[in-house]
Scaffold this active site. Structure first.
Site, mmCIF file in Angstrom:
data_model
loop_
_atom_site.group_PDB
_atom_site.id
_atom_site.type_symbol
_atom_site.label_atom_id
_atom_site.label_comp_id
_atom_site.label_asym_id
_atom_site.label_seq_id
_atom_site.Cartn_x
_atom_site.Cartn_y
_atom_site.Cartn_z
ATOM 1 C CB SER A 93 -0.911 -0.029 1.239
ATOM 2 O OG SER A 93 -1.701 1.111 1.303
ATOM 3 N NE ARG A 150 0.900 3.624 10.104
ATOM 4 C CZ ARG A 150 0.685 2.325 9.884
ATOM 5 N NH1 ARG A 150 -0.526 1.810 10.047
ATOM 6 N NH2 ARG A 150 1.650 1.531 9.518
ATOM 7 C CG HIS A 194 -2.717 2.289 4.642
ATOM 8 N ND1 HIS A 194 -2.696 1.256 3.742
ATOM 9 C CD2 HIS A 194 -2.809 1.712 5.870
ATOM 10 C CE1 HIS A 194 -2.775 0.102 4.407
ATOM 11 N NE2 HIS A 194 -2.857 0.358 5.693
#
Lengths: 209, 209
Positions: A12, A35, A38
Site C-alpha cells: 500500500s 498512513r 492508506h
C-alpha cells in the site's frame, strides 16, 4: 490476494509513494502521510495534510516521556495502538461517554466532546490531543490554549464534516503556540487521527505483531 | 459555532442535499448517503455509493427481528449505536482481537479479520455483516456465501485502501445472492460502515439522545 498484514501495508505504501514525490517530505513526514492516505483510501489527502515544523519531534518526545493521549471520541481511542503506547508509559483517555460529561454538556448547552475537553483541562498540558470527529472539541482545545494557558505537546486535529470542521482546522493551522498535525477542508475523521498517532508510535517502535 | 449535535447534523445534511439531487434516490437511501458523506466530509462519495435494491429493507427487517451485527474491526463495533440496536434485541460482535482468532490466523497464515469471519461462520446467517476495514474479511464472507451457503441478511462492505479493497467490493457488487451496501474504489473505512449501520438504525428509531 495478499493476506499478510505487513505485506499489505508495505504494498500500500509503495502505491502511495508516487503521490508524495512532489511534496518534498522528510522520511518521518512520509510515514505519517502514507498512513493517513492508506487509512482513507484517498490519495487526495496528499496536498491537504499539514504538519507543523516541530510537530513530529514534539509528539515523539511527549510519548517517550510517557505522555497520555486525549481523544474526542471512542473510535479514536479504540483505534490507537495502546499496546505500543503503553511501552512508553502512556494511556489513552476519552470522556465523551461519561455521565459527568453528559451532565456538564447539558447544563452548559455545549457538545459532549467540548465538555470532555474542558473537563480534561490541565491534564492536557504536555499531552497528545487527538481529535478525529468533533469540530467543537478542537475549538474548545484552542480556547483552552488561548484563554487558559493550557499547553498540549501536540494537537492532532482532524475533525470531519461540513459544519465547523474546516474552520476549526484553519484556526489550528493559524496559531503557532502548539505544534499540530491537521488536514485542510472538510475531510478527516477518526481513522485519520488514529493513522497519525499510530504512525508516530511506529516511528518510535516498529516491533508490531 | 453550532454546539447542538442534532442541529449540526441537520445543517450538515442540508449542505449535502444538493449533491444527491441528480441521483434519483428514495428517501431512505438519501439518509444513508447523507450519513456516509457526513462521516467522510467528502461529497465525492455521492456517485460511488452502491445500495442494492433490497438492502435497506433487508437490513431493517433483520434488525427488527433482533439480528446481531458482526464487524471486522473494533472501530466499527465502537461506532455503532449499540443502545439503538439493543432496543430491537441485537448485539454487535467483533472477534479480531480474540486469542482464538489470533492463533487460528497464525496457523492458517491468513489475516485475523479473515479468521474472525471464518470463525463467525453460521452465526452470520440472517445477520448484518459490517466490514469497514479489511478487504480480506469481505473476501472471506463472500467465500462463505459461495462455498458454504452462509447467508447474511445484508452485507455492508466498505473496506478501504489500495490492496484488495476495490476488488473485494467489486466482487460484492457483482454477486446477487446477498443484499449489500458498498462503495466503489479505494475509499471506505470504519466511519463509512458505522454511518451506514447507524443510518439504518435511525430509520427504525430516531429517538436519539
Amino acid at each position: 490476494m495478499i493476506t499478510q498484514p505487513m505485506e499489505i501495508e508495505t504494498r500500500s505504501f509503495e502505491i502511495i509513494a508516487p503521490y508524495l514525490e512532489k511534496l518534498n517530505l522528510r522520511e518521518d513526514e512520509k510515514k505519517i502521510y502514507s498512513r493517513i492516505i492508506h487509512a482513507a483510501g484517498d490519495v487526495e489527502y496528499a496536498p491537504i495534510i499539514k504538519i507543523s515544523a516541530t510537530a513530529i519531534d514534539a509528539a515523539k518526545a511527549a510519548i517517550l516521556r510517557g505522555a497520555n493521549i486525549f481523544t474526542d471520541v471512542e473510535m479514536v481511542r479504540t483505534g490507537i495502538n495502546k499496546r505500543a503506547l503503553k511501552k512508553f508509559g502512556g494511556e489513552v483517555f476519552c470522556k465523551v461517554a461519561d455521565d459527568e460529561v453528559k451532565n456538564f454538556a447539558a447544563q452548559k448547552k455545549i457538545t459532549r466532546s467540548m465538555a470532555a475537553m474542558r473537563i480534561f483541562g490541565e491534564n492536557l498540558n504536555g499531552a497528545v490531543v487527538a481529535i478525529g470527529n468533533a469540530p467543537t472539541a478542537l475549538f474548545e482545545v484552542l480556547r483552552l490554549v488561548k484563554e487558559e494557558n493550557i499547553s498540549p505537546a501536540v494537537i492532532i486535529g482532524v475533525p470531519v464534516g461540513f459544519v465547523g470542521a474546516a474552520d476549526s482546522k484553519a484556526e489550528l493551522f493559524a496559531q503557532d503556540k502548539i505544534p499540530f498535525i491537521t488536514v485542510e477542508g472538510t475531510k478527516g475523521g477518526s481513522p485519520i487521527a488514529v493513522a497519525a498517532v499510530n504512525a508516530i508510535l511506529y516511528l518510535l517502535d516498529n516491533s508490531r505483531e
